[in-house]
Scaffold this active site. Sequence first.
Site, PDB file in Angstrom:
ATOM      1  N   ILE A   1    -107.700 -53.418  54.264  1.00 17.36           N
ATOM      2  CA  ILE A   1    -107.719 -51.504  54.324  1.00 17.36           C
ATOM      3  C   ILE A   1    -107.513 -50.868  55.597  1.00 17.36           C
ATOM      4  O   ILE A   1    -107.928 -51.226  56.899  1.00 17.36           O
ATOM      5  CB  ILE A   1    -108.285 -50.543  53.437  1.00 17.36           C
ATOM      6  CG1 ILE A   1    -108.555 -51.112  51.819  1.00 17.36           C
ATOM      7  CG2 ILE A   1    -107.900 -49.129  53.661  1.00 17.36           C
ATOM      8  CD1 ILE A   1    -109.758 -50.688  51.053  1.00 17.36           C
ATOM      9  N   LEU A   2    -106.100 -49.780  55.384  1.00 22.05           N
ATOM     10  CA  LEU A   2    -106.159 -49.206  56.791  1.00 22.05           C
ATOM     11  C   LEU A   2    -105.560 -47.637  56.482  1.00 22.05           C
ATOM     12  O   LEU A   2    -105.516 -47.502  55.303  1.00 22.05           O
ATOM     13  CB  LEU A   2    -104.216 -50.015  57.384  1.00 22.05           C
ATOM     14  CG  LEU A   2    -104.614 -50.780  57.813  1.00 22.05           C
ATOM     15  CD1 LEU A   2    -102.759 -51.147  57.836  1.00 22.05           C
ATOM     16  CD2 LEU A   2    -105.443 -51.301  59.564  1.00 22.05           C
TER      17      LEU A   2
ATOM     18  N   ASN B   1     -94.248 -52.700  53.983  1.00 21.47           N
ATOM     19  CA  ASN B   1     -95.227 -54.066  54.052  1.00 21.47           C
ATOM     20  C   ASN B   1     -94.523 -54.915  52.592  1.00 21.47           C
ATOM     21  O   ASN B   1     -93.784 -54.106  51.510  1.00 21.47           O
ATOM     22  CB  ASN B   1     -96.478 -53.497  52.661  1.00 21.47           C
ATOM     23  CG  ASN B   1     -97.794 -54.002  52.133  1.00 21.47           C
ATOM     24  OD1 ASN B   1     -97.761 -55.004  52.914  1.00 21.47           O
ATOM     25  ND2 ASN B   1     -97.689 -53.787  51.306  1.00 21.47           N
TER      26      ASN B   1
ATOM     27  N   HIS C   1     -94.549 -56.256  49.143  1.00 17.59           N
ATOM     28  CA  HIS C   1     -95.471 -55.986  47.812  1.00 17.59           C
ATOM     29  C   HIS C   1     -94.964 -57.105  46.988  1.00 17.59           C
ATOM     30  O   HIS C   1     -94.136 -57.215  46.781  1.00 17.59           O
ATOM     31  CB  HIS C   1     -95.955 -54.909  47.080  1.00 17.59           C
ATOM     32  CG  HIS C   1     -97.047 -54.727  46.045  1.00 17.59           C
ATOM     33  ND1 HIS C   1     -98.081 -55.092  45.750  1.00 17.59           N
ATOM     34  CD2 HIS C   1     -96.192 -55.139  44.565  1.00 17.59           C
ATOM     35  CE1 HIS C   1     -98.629 -54.696  44.938  1.00 17.59           C
ATOM     36  NE2 HIS C   1     -98.171 -55.206  44.355  1.00 17.59           N
TER      37      HIS C   1
ATOM     38  N   GLU D   1    -100.186 -43.288  53.221  1.00 15.46           N
ATOM     39  CA  GLU D   1    -101.876 -43.242  52.560  1.00 15.46           C
ATOM     40  C   GLU D   1    -102.590 -43.507  51.192  1.00 15.46           C
ATOM     41  O   GLU D   1    -103.118 -43.641  51.437  1.00 15.46           O
ATOM     42  CB  GLU D   1    -102.542 -41.354  53.199  1.00 15.46           C
ATOM     43  CG  GLU D   1    -102.083 -41.093  52.667  1.00 15.46           C
ATOM     44  CD  GLU D   1    -101.238 -40.004  53.363  1.00 15.46           C
ATOM     45  OE1 GLU D   1     -99.972 -40.907  54.220  1.00 15.46           O
ATOM     46  OE2 GLU D   1     -99.978 -39.287  52.710  1.00 15.46           O
TER      47      GLU D   1
ATOM     48  N   ASP E   1     -99.541 -48.957  48.388  1.00 20.80           N
ATOM     49  CA  ASP E   1     -98.539 -49.191  47.848  1.00 20.80           C
ATOM     50  C   ASP E   1     -97.241 -48.373  47.232  1.00 20.80           C
ATOM     51  O   ASP E   1     -96.267 -47.564  46.633  1.00 20.80           O
ATOM     52  CB  ASP E   1     -98.620 -50.090  46.436  1.00 20.80           C
ATOM     53  CG  ASP E   1     -99.122 -51.211  46.765  1.00 20.80           C
ATOM     54  OD1 ASP E   1     -98.702 -52.273  48.242  1.00 20.80           O
ATOM     55  OD2 ASP E   1     -99.643 -51.877  46.007  1.00 20.80           O
TER      56      ASP E   1
ATOM     57  N   LYS F   1     -91.432 -67.088  46.662  1.00 23.46           N
ATOM     58  CA  LYS F   1     -89.606 -67.619  46.885  1.00 23.46           C
ATOM     59  C   LYS F   1     -88.094 -66.939  46.723  1.00 23.46           C
ATOM     60  O   LYS F   1     -87.624 -66.901  48.018  1.00 23.46           O
ATOM     61  CB  LYS F   1     -89.563 -68.979  46.122  1.00 23.46           C
ATOM     62  CG  LYS F   1     -88.868 -70.541  47.140  1.00 23.46           C
ATOM     63  CD  LYS F   1     -89.136 -71.919  46.449  1.00 23.46           C
ATOM     64  CE  LYS F   1     -88.196 -72.822  46.981  1.00 23.46           C
ATOM     65  NZ  LYS F   1     -87.826 -73.848  45.652  1.00 23.46           N
TER      66      LYS F   1
HETATM   67  C1  GRF Z   1     -97.675 -62.284  49.265  1.00 27.08           C
HETATM   68  O1  GRF Z   1     -98.211 -62.562  47.857  1.00 27.08           O
HETATM   69  C2  GRF Z   1     -97.734 -60.362  49.525  1.00 27.08           C
HETATM   70  O2  GRF Z   1     -96.955 -60.206  48.890  1.00 27.08           O
HETATM   71  C3  GRF Z   1     -99.139 -60.514  49.607  1.00 27.08           C
HETATM   72  O3  GRF Z   1    -100.508 -61.567  49.568  1.00 27.08           O
HETATM   73  C4  GRF Z   1     -99.045 -62.308  50.175  1.00 27.08           C
HETATM   74  C5  GRF Z   1     -99.242 -63.097  51.216  1.00 27.08           C
HETATM   75  O4  GRF Z   1     -99.113 -64.205  51.563  1.00 27.08           O
HETATM   76  N1  GRF Z   1     -99.195 -58.999  49.878  1.00 27.08           N
HETATM   77  P1  GRF Z   1     -98.742 -65.142  52.403  1.00 27.08           P
HETATM   78  O5  GRF Z   1    -100.015 -64.763  53.682  1.00 27.08           O
HETATM   79  O6  GRF Z   1     -97.783 -64.772  53.623  1.00 27.08           O
HETATM   80  O7  GRF Z   1     -98.572 -66.540  52.322  1.00 27.08           O
END
Ligand code: GRF
Length: 207
Positions: free
Chosen positions: A95-96, A110, A112, A150, A153, A180
């Site tokens: 956490i940041l 980030n 997600h 803050e 997501d 992928k």
């Molecule tokens: C990914 O699923 C990303 O969305 C999530 O953590 C996972 C990281 O995988 N935040 P990696 O370390 O990049 O392989």
Amino acid sequence: MKKIGVAVLVSGGGTNLQAIIDAGKAGKLPSCELRAVISSRPDAYALERAAKAGIGSYTVSRKDCPSQEEFERRIAAVIDGAGAEIVVLAGFMCILSADFTRKYSGRIINVHPSLIPSFCGKGFYGLKVHEAALGYGVKVTGATVHFVNEIPDGGRIIMQKAVAVRKNDTPEILQKRVMKQAEWKILPASLELVCSELLEREEKENG
Ligand code: GRF
């Protein structure tokens, strides 16, 4: 031509970091320069990927720090010391604080593994996100790259990509497909977009 220095924060396997490294090698990140990889765990495979690519790698472990403040101070020291202006969270599991996200406001992105605002926020990380998507029965999921503020997501969305859910999916199978088909594509593309916009802004400001 100036490039924007980038620091990538990781905790695990680093396949998203690899996607950025590969995009760079393929000439798809003309506005960015990877300057540092910072891991919250000394054993993260992401560190080996960074070393192989010749990128400076660092470990800053939360449990080695007496406080959250000190943890973030050490991370910021690496980011700033490396001259990085953009920070990528690529599977960073710590956490940041709001102090940190404010310091780098508009400069942290980030990835997600869902289509925000579905299956996101507190408690939605890793396989839990895909378990929730399958549990709900959605037929389409995907990934989102967003700015970090803050709210977990909750920052402005930069890019999203949808991925189909298939009949016999397990959380593990779905996680791989989302990575992928979506994460590994939109993370490097978003990084280039953000860096090229920042370059443009800086050029305008400097006349
Ligand atoms: C990914 O699923 C990303 O969305 C999530 O953590 C996972 C990281 O995988 N935040 P990696 O370390 O990049 O392989």
